[in-house]
Design a protein around this motif. Structure first.
Motif, mmCIF file in Angstrom:
data_model
loop_
_atom_site.group_PDB
_atom_site.id
_atom_site.type_symbol
_atom_site.label_atom_id
_atom_site.label_comp_id
_atom_site.label_asym_id
_atom_site.label_seq_id
_atom_site.Cartn_x
_atom_site.Cartn_y
_atom_site.Cartn_z
ATOM 1 N N THR A 1 0.836 -1.187 0.000
ATOM 2 C CA THR A 1 0.000 0.000 0.000
ATOM 3 C C THR A 1 0.873 1.239 0.000
ATOM 4 O OG1 THR A 1 -0.147 -0.181 2.412
ATOM 5 C CG2 THR A 1 -1.942 -1.117 1.123
ATOM 6 N N VAL B 1 -2.300 5.327 -4.953
ATOM 7 C CA VAL B 1 -3.330 6.340 -5.190
ATOM 8 C C VAL B 1 -3.140 7.048 -6.528
ATOM 9 C CG1 VAL B 1 -4.346 8.475 -4.329
ATOM 10 C CG2 VAL B 1 -3.787 6.643 -2.741
ATOM 11 N N ALA C 1 -5.763 6.887 -9.657
ATOM 12 C CA ALA C 1 -6.302 8.148 -10.170
ATOM 13 C C ALA C 1 -5.959 8.314 -11.653
ATOM 14 C CB ALA C 1 -5.761 9.317 -9.360
ATOM 15 N N MET D 1 -9.283 1.203 -3.070
ATOM 16 C CA MET D 1 -8.769 2.108 -2.042
ATOM 17 C C MET D 1 -9.353 1.769 -0.679
ATOM 18 S SD MET D 1 -8.810 5.731 -4.071
ATOM 19 C CE MET D 1 -7.582 6.104 -5.330
ATOM 20 N N LEU E 1 -6.187 0.680 1.668
ATOM 21 C CA LEU E 1 -5.533 1.850 2.255
ATOM 22 C C LEU E 1 -5.912 2.027 3.718
ATOM 23 C CD1 LEU E 1 -5.932 4.543 -0.559
ATOM 24 C CD2 LEU E 1 -3.892 3.212 -0.007
ATOM 25 N N ARG F 1 -5.618 7.821 5.021
ATOM 26 C CA ARG F 1 -5.327 8.182 3.629
ATOM 27 C C ARG F 1 -6.539 8.023 2.724
ATOM 28 N NH1 ARG F 1 -0.556 4.619 1.626
ATOM 29 N NH2 ARG F 1 -0.985 5.787 -0.268
ATOM 30 N N SER G 1 -8.771 11.558 1.189
ATOM 31 C CA SER G 1 -8.195 12.301 0.066
ATOM 32 C C SER G 1 -8.028 11.401 -1.155
ATOM 33 C CB SER G 1 -6.847 12.904 0.466
ATOM 34 O OG SER G 1 -5.940 11.894 0.873
ATOM 35 N N ALA G 2 -7.746 10.112 -0.935
ATOM 36 C CA ALA G 2 -7.560 9.198 -2.063
ATOM 37 C C ALA G 2 -8.866 9.018 -2.837
ATOM 38 C CB ALA G 2 -7.047 7.846 -1.567
ATOM 39 N N MET H 1 -9.828 10.092 -6.719
ATOM 40 C CA MET H 1 -10.343 9.113 -7.666
ATOM 41 C C MET H 1 -11.702 9.534 -8.203
ATOM 42 S SD MET H 1 -9.388 6.197 -8.960
ATOM 43 C CE MET H 1 -10.161 5.169 -10.198
#
Length: 578
Positions: free
Chosen positions: A13, A18, A22, A128, A132, A136, A139-140, A144
């Motif tokens: 990870t 990320v 994205a 995610m 994750l 995190r 925001s990840a 996305m």
């Protein structure tokens, strides 16, 4: 019956996961935006009538709508990374088919294959969630979710530049190359999700949903050409209603449905999906209106070139990208419901101000920035609201359905705005040219959609503090201790430890029942202690997550006899791939 099974995650990870996911979302957005600069020239380029040429766009819409929930469910069953790679691979094949042909039917076939990539967004969000750490995740997911707008905004000027100075087929070669790169990066960097939903794929459900969506979206996209009151349009709408109703009744009776309608009917899921339609409408209106306003000749528009128009609209996507970290902070403090409401208010302000900002190119940039910021916050909030309301084993399908709702919003928006611009156009030399009056009416329609979305968002239940902000979890430590004491009598209890046996504080421990549904959650104390009650005896999975550690999913069984089961959870060390 659907169950969750988990394998121990690989622990890969690292920080590259990320941006790679994205990037995959941005590639999908680029695929959608490719033809925008050459839409008006498609009949000439494909030697087809205007009505037939529109099928190049309609085919992608239909296949994307069908593929999104189906690929999400397949990801839940067979692995989200596997289905993400499959979606991108089909897109690459479709792009290559389109790159080597100017035949209308082959082009439609290629664009249909490209639509399958739409499943990449919900699959990426699901990956995610599964891999994750929580700190995190906000925001990840925001990045996305915003990648559709980011990719679309950035691709417009690039596609316009290519279309002006090169063979338009080069657009497809570029999309294929980006798709291959996204596949290679995904296979190299992104770990497979350890979460699985056990059960068979609901093929009748997939066929029923596909038929219902095609019957609904086909008249939505072609109604302007066929006539909204024509027999064909009305018959297809009626057939869609019948098919979707029968599909829903069937889904309620199968043990492992494609879409769990009972979960979908929960207030938080239902209202979020309805709000998603409104956000989709608001996003597409600005994407449709501003390029036309900028490119129309002086007297009707601002007389800008295709490339300049793309550059003026690009801030819409760029701003969405930069709102991702802002969203993470706001959501951590106030919750995704609040950020959704804030985003909708900013969108409304952008459209309201945009009514008076149609006289210069720089004014459209201001409108793009404001609306982009609002849509970035709104889009980022939607997956967080869905994920907070569904079990881990349904993440892919639930986010796929949410993405479908956004697509329906954009489809409805396209049909309605197209009709408005046609009815308010000036006829010059037998050709209808949109007017500023039509653009302003379009902005008012978008504002009305935002207002409906705002009302829906206000009725969303407020998230529990434990799901909103770590500080709130810490401030309720006494309540957690009371719950822990109760759980110690009738559930699982123990400590969360690291690989060296040291207690891990603030670890999130989630109880998942045999149906894959979340049956409870808690946060470990300073000494690593946790305790969870069980609703009944049976098989469970205890999922533990903590910053700096790889996640753990531990199968467990409780007899349901009122006696506690002692179970320590040992988190493996996190390993970061090179």
């Amino acid at each position: 019956m659907t169950q969750t099974t988990t394998d121990r995650p690989s622990g890969r990870t690292g920080g590259a996961v990320v941006p790679v996911l994205a990037f995959a979302g941005i590639v999908v957005a680029v695929m959608q935006t490719l033809l925008v600069p050459v839409v008006k020239d498609l009949p000439h380029l494909l030697d087809a009538t205007p009505a037939d040429a529109t099928w190049v766009l309609t085919s992608t819409l239909l296949s994307g709508a069908v593929a999104t929930p189906i690929m999400g469910r397949l990801g839940d069953l067979h692995g989200k990374r596997r289905m993400l790679v499959a979606s991108l691979a089909v897109m690459v094949v479709g792009a290559l088919v389109s790159a080597f042909t100017s035949d209308l039917l082959l082009m439609i076939a290629g664009r249909t294959l490209q639509g399958f990539a739409m499943g990449a967004i919900p699959l990426g969000i699901g990956l995610m969630r599964d891999t994750l750490p929580r700190e995190r995740l906000g925001s990840a997911m925001a990045l996305m979710s915003s990648s559709i707008g980011v990719g679309g905004g950035l691709a417009l000027p690039a596609a316009a530049l290519v279309a002006q100075h090169s063979d338009w087929h080069a657009l497809y070669f570029g999309a294929a190359g980006l798709g291959v790169l996204a596949i290679a990066l995904t296979l190299t960097v992104v770990p497979e999700s350890p979460v699985r939903a056990r059960g068979a794929f609901d093929l009748p459900g997939a066929l029923g949903l596909s038929a219902g969506l095609v019957l609904f979206l086909l008249p939505v996209s072609k109604g302007s050409a066929w006539g909204w009151t024509s027999g064909t349009t009305l018959t297809l709408f009626a057939a869609a209603a019948v098919v979707l109703l029968l599909w829903g009744l069937m889904e309620l009776r199968v043990p492992a449905p494609l879409v769990d309608l009972r979960t979908t009917a929960r207030r938080e899921v239902l209202l979020t999906n309805l709000a998603s339609i409104m956000v989709g409408i608001s996003f597409f209106v600005v994407s449709l209106v501003l390029p036309q306003l900028l490119q129309l000749p002086a007297g009707h528009g601002l007389g800008q070139s295709m490339v300049v128009a793309g550059l003026c609209v690009a801030p819409l996507g760029v701003t969405m990208m930069f709102t991702a970290p802002v969203y993470a902070r706001l959501s951590a403090r106030y919750g995704p419901k609040t950020t959704l409401i804030l985003g909708l208010l900013i969108i409304a302000a952008g459209y309201g101000g945009g009514l008076g900002l149609m006289d210069a190119a720089w004014q459209t940039v201001v409108t793009s920035v404001v609306i982009g910021a609002g849509i970035g916050l709104a889009y980022s909030s939607l997956p967080a609201l869905i994920i907070g309301a569904v079990p881990a084993s349904e993440t892919g399908a639930a986010n796929g359905l949410n993405a479908l709702m956004r697509s329906i919003g954009t489809s409805v928006s396209s049909a309605v705005i197209g009709m408005v611009l046609a009815n308010t156009a000036d006829t010059v030399g037998g050709v209808g040219i949109p007017t500023t009056h039509g653009f302003r009416i379009s902005f008012l329609i978008a504002t009305a959609a935002v207002a409906v979305g705002l009302v829906l968002a206000l009725f969303l239940p407020a998230g529990r503090p434990s799901e909103q902000h770590p500080r709130l979890r810490a401030s309720s430590e006494e309540d957690a201790n009371l719950k822990r004491a109760e759980a110690a009598l009738s559930g699982f209890r123990g400590r969360v430890l690291d690989a060296a046996g040291v207690p891990v504080a603030r670890a999130e421990v989630t109880l998942i029942d045999r149906h894959g549904r979340r049956a409870g959650a808690t946060v470990s104390a300073d000494d690593g202690g946790y305790a969870l009650t069980v609703p009944a005896g049976g098989a469970y999975v205890l999922a533990a997550r903590a910053a700096g550690h790889a996640p753990l999913d531990s199968p467990a069984r409780h007899g349901g006899d009122g006696h506690p089961v002692d179970l320590d959870l040992s988190l493996p060390a996190e390993t970061v791939s090179a």
